[in-house]
Design an enzyme around this catalytic site. Structure first.
Site, PDB file in Angstrom:
ATOM      1  N   LYS A  53      30.793  37.470  36.659  1.00  0.00           N
ATOM      2  CA  LYS A  53      31.693  36.321  36.476  1.00  0.00           C
ATOM      3  C   LYS A  53      30.890  35.058  36.152  1.00  0.00           C
ATOM      4  O   LYS A  53      31.249  34.286  35.262  1.00  0.00           O
ATOM      5  CB  LYS A  53      32.536  36.114  37.746  1.00  0.00           C
ATOM      6  CG  LYS A  53      33.588  37.207  37.911  1.00  0.00           C
ATOM      7  CD  LYS A  53      34.228  37.221  39.287  1.00  0.00           C
ATOM      8  CE  LYS A  53      35.118  38.455  39.421  1.00  0.00           C
ATOM      9  NZ  LYS A  53      35.662  38.652  40.767  1.00  0.00           N
ATOM     10  N   GLN A  97      35.239  35.774  46.456  1.00  0.00           N
ATOM     11  CA  GLN A  97      35.082  37.206  46.169  1.00  0.00           C
ATOM     12  C   GLN A  97      35.527  38.040  47.378  1.00  0.00           C
ATOM     13  O   GLN A  97      35.081  37.805  48.496  1.00  0.00           O
ATOM     14  CB  GLN A  97      33.617  37.512  45.820  1.00  0.00           C
ATOM     15  CG  GLN A  97      33.362  38.941  45.411  1.00  0.00           C
ATOM     16  CD  GLN A  97      34.087  39.335  44.128  1.00  0.00           C
ATOM     17  OE1 GLN A  97      34.154  38.570  43.162  1.00  0.00           O
ATOM     18  NE2 GLN A  97      34.655  40.536  44.109  1.00  0.00           N
ATOM     19  N   ASP A 120      42.561  32.891  40.725  1.00  0.00           N
ATOM     20  CA  ASP A 120      42.792  34.327  40.932  1.00  0.00           C
ATOM     21  C   ASP A 120      44.289  34.624  41.043  1.00  0.00           C
ATOM     22  O   ASP A 120      44.700  35.778  40.935  1.00  0.00           O
ATOM     23  CB  ASP A 120      42.100  34.779  42.232  1.00  0.00           C
ATOM     24  CG  ASP A 120      40.921  35.694  41.963  1.00  0.00           C
ATOM     25  OD1 ASP A 120      40.814  36.182  40.819  1.00  0.00           O
ATOM     26  OD2 ASP A 120      40.120  35.923  42.879  1.00  0.00           O
TER      27      ASP A 120
END
Ligand code: NDP
Length: 293
Positions: A53, A97, A120
């Protein structure tokens, strides 16, 4: 013979578009999009995803704000980190994460991310709005958004079609089903308690497979001409490979490609799209912020 949906190629074109948008925002609005990627602990798989990412951010000119916390960090420390990022004007997206270490309440941390920076798309408010008629979430979760983008860019219409989603997780199955409903498909959801999944899957014009079960969906479960998006990423032994394993999807690809109209491969299908959508969400967030100032 199905058309193979080239997720890697499509994600590459999207990243080019994103790089142009980043350039525009930086040069014309003085706003460099920033993505904070928070990782807690040393899990190898999580570190790999985070590295990918951060690298993708650098490729398109997004500023990556890297926060690496030790695995024994307290919940309070992680929470405070997120709260600080919420008020940092250089940060337009916050990604924590998952999974977090077991002593940290994941739900509490995710709910503490400002919905304006929830790139997200996992905040309950964003998911709630996705589920409601006439409401639009600020962000749509990346993998589900990537599935829809693959259909759209392959010229596959969704409105009025019968779609089936295999899986109902919060991160893939459920949000992709909600998106398909919003786009006027008639949607069935198959899960572990569904009797005779084949009878439902074989009627679908669009199949989104997100069960995490290697080669579960056979060629003769697929309606001829259907569009198949395979999210599943499963490791299977393969002594012929140097590493001794390979990745396969939830769909038995070789059989399915003989019947389907379109099919996304694993790897090289949905995977690259997930990161492209994360970058897209971050840039959209920076643009929104620049419009407000
Ligand atoms: P989860 O394990 O959280 O959810 C799996 C879902 O599939 C559950 O709803 C489960 O049903 C259902 N399911 C499992 N087995 C069966 C079965 N035999 N028949 C019918 N339904 C079944 O997984 P995720 O949603 O997180 O991920 C799904 C897959 O997608 C995984 O392979 C994962 O690696 C991959 N993935 C890929 C991404 C990418 O970027 N390419 C991103 C995210 C995930 P129930 O609810 O009843 O338990």
């Amino acid at each position: 013979m199905a058309q193979i949906i080239d997720g890697k190629g499509i994600a590459g074109s999207i990243q080019k578009e994103i790089a142009e948008d980043v350039n525009f925002l930086s040069n014309n609005c003085g706003k460099v999009p920033g993505l904070a990627v928070v990782i807690v602990g040393e899990r190898k798989d999580s570190q790999t995803y985070v590295r990918m990412k951060r690298k993708a951010c650098a490729e398109v000119g997004i500023k990556s704000i890297d926060i690496d916390l030790p695995g024994d960090s307290s919940e309070e420390t992680v929470l405070q980190t997120v709260l600080d990022l919420n008020t940092n004007p250089q940060v337009h997206g916050i990604l924590v994460q998952l999974p977090l270490p077991l002593h940290i309440n994941e739900e509490k941390i995710l709910a503490s991310i400002s919905i304006e920076k929830d790139v997200d798309g996992f905040h309950p408010l964003n998911i709630g709005k996705l589920a409601m008629k006439g409401r639009e979430p600020l962000f749509v979760p990346c993998t589900p958004k990537g599935c829809i983008e693959l259909l759209r860019r392959s010229g596959i219409s969704i409105s009025g079609k019968k779609a089936v989603v295999v899986g109902r997780s919060n991160i893939v199955g459920l949000p992709v089903a909600l998106l398909l409903v919003k786009l006027d498909a008639t949607v069935s959801i198959v899960h572990t308690r569904t009797p005779d999944p084949k009878s439902i899957i074989c009627e679908a014009d669009i199949i989104i497979a997100a069960a995490g079960q290697a080669n579960m969906i056979k060629g003769n479960w697929i309606k001829p001409g259907a569009a198949v998006i395979d999210v599943g990423t499963n490791v299977v032994d393969d002594p012929s490979r140097k590493l001794g394993y390979r990745l396969v999807g939830d769909v038995a690809f070789e059989e399915a490609k003989e019947v389907a109209g379109w099919i996304s491969p694993v790897p090289g299908g949905v995977g690259p799209m997930t990161i492209a959508m994360l970058l897209r969400n971050t840039v959209d967030s920076a643009r929104r912020a620049s419009e407000q100032t």
